[in-house]
Design an enzyme around this catalytic site. Structure first.
Site, PDB file in Angstrom:
ATOM      1  CG  ASP A  75      -3.792   8.694   0.614  1.00  0.00           C
ATOM      2  OD1 ASP A  75      -3.568   9.843   1.034  1.00  0.00           O
ATOM      3  OD2 ASP A  75      -4.877   8.366   0.091  1.00  0.00           O
ATOM      4  NE  ARG A 119      -3.747   0.104   2.379  1.00  0.00           N
ATOM      5  CZ  ARG A 119      -4.514   0.415   3.421  1.00  0.00           C
ATOM      6  NH1 ARG A 119      -4.546  -0.394   4.468  1.00  0.00           N
ATOM      7  NH2 ARG A 119      -5.243   1.517   3.436  1.00  0.00           N
ATOM      8  CG  HIS A 121      -8.248   6.190  10.594  1.00  0.00           C
ATOM      9  ND1 HIS A 121      -9.236   5.840   9.712  1.00  0.00           N
ATOM     10  CD2 HIS A 121      -8.882   6.496  11.754  1.00  0.00           C
ATOM     11  CE1 HIS A 121     -10.430   5.935  10.311  1.00  0.00           C
ATOM     12  NE2 HIS A 121     -10.236   6.339  11.541  1.00  0.00           N
TER      13      HIS A 121
HETATM   14  P1  NAD Z   1     -14.946   3.782   2.292  1.00  0.00           P
HETATM   15  O1  NAD Z   1     -14.264   2.947   1.255  1.00  0.00           O
HETATM   16  O2  NAD Z   1     -15.800   3.098   3.301  1.00  0.00           O
HETATM   17  O3  NAD Z   1     -15.907   4.840   1.533  1.00  0.00           O
HETATM   18  C1  NAD Z   1     -15.475   5.548   0.412  1.00  0.00           C
HETATM   19  C2  NAD Z   1     -16.551   6.559   0.038  1.00  0.00           C
HETATM   20  O4  NAD Z   1     -16.043   7.363  -1.010  1.00  0.00           O
HETATM   21  C3  NAD Z   1     -17.871   5.949  -0.466  1.00  0.00           C
HETATM   22  O5  NAD Z   1     -18.911   6.656   0.180  1.00  0.00           O
HETATM   23  C4  NAD Z   1     -17.872   6.279  -1.969  1.00  0.00           C
HETATM   24  O6  NAD Z   1     -19.172   6.595  -2.461  1.00  0.00           O
HETATM   25  C5  NAD Z   1     -17.022   7.509  -2.023  1.00  0.00           C
HETATM   26  N1  NAD Z   1     -16.276   7.719  -3.270  1.00  0.00           N
HETATM   27  C6  NAD Z   1     -15.641   6.789  -4.049  1.00  0.00           C
HETATM   28  N2  NAD Z   1     -15.047   7.409  -5.093  1.00  0.00           N
HETATM   29  C7  NAD Z   1     -15.309   8.728  -4.959  1.00  0.00           C
HETATM   30  C8  NAD Z   1     -14.965   9.877  -5.712  1.00  0.00           C
HETATM   31  N3  NAD Z   1     -14.238   9.806  -6.824  1.00  0.00           N
HETATM   32  N4  NAD Z   1     -15.398  11.092  -5.265  1.00  0.00           N
HETATM   33  C9  NAD Z   1     -16.158  11.205  -4.130  1.00  0.00           C
HETATM   34  N5  NAD Z   1     -16.505  10.146  -3.387  1.00  0.00           N
HETATM   35  C10 NAD Z   1     -16.087   8.934  -3.792  1.00  0.00           C
HETATM   36  O7  NAD Z   1     -13.824   4.664   2.961  1.00  0.00           O
HETATM   37  P2  NAD Z   1     -13.782   5.511   4.330  1.00  0.00           P
HETATM   38  O8  NAD Z   1     -15.125   6.113   4.603  1.00  0.00           O
HETATM   39  O9  NAD Z   1     -12.589   6.374   4.245  1.00  0.00           O
HETATM   40  O10 NAD Z   1     -13.577   4.459   5.512  1.00  0.00           O
HETATM   41  C11 NAD Z   1     -12.906   3.271   5.461  1.00  0.00           C
HETATM   42  C12 NAD Z   1     -11.574   3.178   6.185  1.00  0.00           C
HETATM   43  O11 NAD Z   1     -10.638   2.702   5.243  1.00  0.00           O
HETATM   44  C13 NAD Z   1     -10.977   4.416   6.761  1.00  0.00           C
HETATM   45  O12 NAD Z   1     -10.762   4.134   8.086  1.00  0.00           O
HETATM   46  C14 NAD Z   1      -9.620   4.631   6.066  1.00  0.00           C
HETATM   47  O13 NAD Z   1      -8.608   4.806   7.035  1.00  0.00           O
HETATM   48  C15 NAD Z   1      -9.366   3.355   5.359  1.00  0.00           C
HETATM   49  N6  NAD Z   1      -8.803   3.489   3.994  1.00  0.00           N
HETATM   50  C16 NAD Z   1      -7.928   4.515   3.633  1.00  0.00           C
HETATM   51  C17 NAD Z   1      -7.415   4.608   2.329  1.00  0.00           C
HETATM   52  C18 NAD Z   1      -6.449   5.737   1.934  1.00  0.00           C
HETATM   53  O14 NAD Z   1      -5.559   6.096   2.693  1.00  0.00           O
HETATM   54  N7  NAD Z   1      -6.625   6.312   0.735  1.00  0.00           N
HETATM   55  C19 NAD Z   1      -7.793   3.664   1.388  1.00  0.00           C
HETATM   56  C20 NAD Z   1      -8.664   2.622   1.775  1.00  0.00           C
HETATM   57  C21 NAD Z   1      -9.164   2.565   3.083  1.00  0.00           C
END
Ligand code: NAD
Length: 248
Positions: A108, A74, A123
């Site tokens: 990230d 990741r 987180h």
């Molecule tokens: P989640 O995956 O549960 O939800 C993602 C949300 O983003 C959904 O509601 C979806 O509709 C929306 N979405 C997807 N693409 C989009 C876009 N282009 N524009 C706007 N909205 C969009 O993620 P979460 O709510 O962050 O919670 C899950 C947990 O997973 C968190 O605790 C986080 O720490 C972790 N996580 C983090 C990362 C990262 O660092 N990027 C990646 C995966 C998971």
């Protein structure tokens, strides 16, 4: 004017007159940078592992090498990804409003790479490791090692992220809570709003009569009736909102 244009225009007027804006971001804001959301990860390479195996103290105790492999992959993907227009729009917004507090659930580091400062990471971060023995924090370590060790005491390092069943960093949570209580505009962006305590922050802001926007790709079942909702891509809608508020 479409109803979306109307929502953008009305919310933009709140943004323009805001004193303190709070933004809470989730995995969705990084989706357009190619980083899988939590849900996407469930269908990807690691889908046959239970998240609790990969992201819990018990899973790490059972198989630390497996957990390190997952986080190493990741971290490499996050380093290869680029911030997208949504990350840049929030960095720009910080210079346009009197006060902006950016809270993220993401690990990230893309907000910082887009130029955002003082990001509250609820987180943790893929770009830090923590010693399981002396608690020291490290921003680099031996990436080749299957089980990296602390340079101070030789103890096993772990990713400096919050795992299932763990407390959030206290200072970050307190700052986020206080900001939600004291803001006049709150924007929840790309988060499904099911992971507590972050999920409570928009409700706290609403209870204090802040103007609340939920920006998501699709309607989430867990969404409570907020004042404004936009269903669209963060990378398209956030630059549009900032432009509507400050550049038209
Ligand atoms: P989640 O995956 O549960 O939800 C993602 C949300 O983003 C959904 O509601 C979806 O509709 C929306 N979405 C997807 N693409 C989009 C876009 N282009 N524009 C706007 N909205 C969009 O993620 P979460 O709510 O962050 O919670 C899950 C947990 O997973 C968190 O605790 C986080 O720490 C972790 N996580 C983090 C990362 C990262 O660092 N990027 C990646 C995966 C998971």
């Amino acid at each position: 004017m479409t109803s979306l244009d109307q929502v953008v225009a009305t919310f933009a007027s709140h943004l323009r007159s805001a004193r303190h804006v709070v933004t809470l971001t989730g995995a969705g804001i990084s989706a357009e940078s190619g980083i899988p959301t939590f849900r996407d990860a469930q269908t990807g390479l690691w889908s046959h592992f239970n998240p609790e195996e990969l992201a819990s103290p018990a899973g790490f105790a059972r198989d630390p090498a497996l957990v390190w492999r997952w986080y190493a992959e990741r971290r490499v993907k996050a380093c290869a990804a680029q911030p997208n227009p949504a990350h840049y729009a929030l960095a720009q917004l910080a210079d346009l409003v009197p006060q902006l507090t950016l809270i993220t659930q993401n690990i990230d580091g893309l907000h910082q790479r887009a130029g955002s400062r003082n990001v509250i990471e609820l987180h943790g971060s893929l770009h830090r490791a923590r010693c399981t023995v002396d608690g020291s924090i490290h921003s680099t370590w031996d990436y080749e090692e299957e089980l990296p060790c602390c340079p101070n005491c030789g103890g096993l390092l772990r990713p400096d992220v919050v795992w299932f069943g763990e407390m959030l960093p206290r200072a970050a949570l307190e700052t986020a809570w206080a900001a939600a209580l004291n803001c006049d505009v709150f924007m929840s962006i790309g988060t499904s709003g099911v992971v507590e305590p972050a999920a409570s922050l928009p409700r706290i802001a609403l209870s204090r009569h802040a103007t609340v926007l939920i920006l998501n790709l699709e309607q989430e079942t867990a969404a409570r009736p907020p004042l404004f909702t936009i269903y669209g891509k963060a990378g398209e809608m956030l630059p549009q909102l900032v432009a509507a508020a400050f550049h038209q």
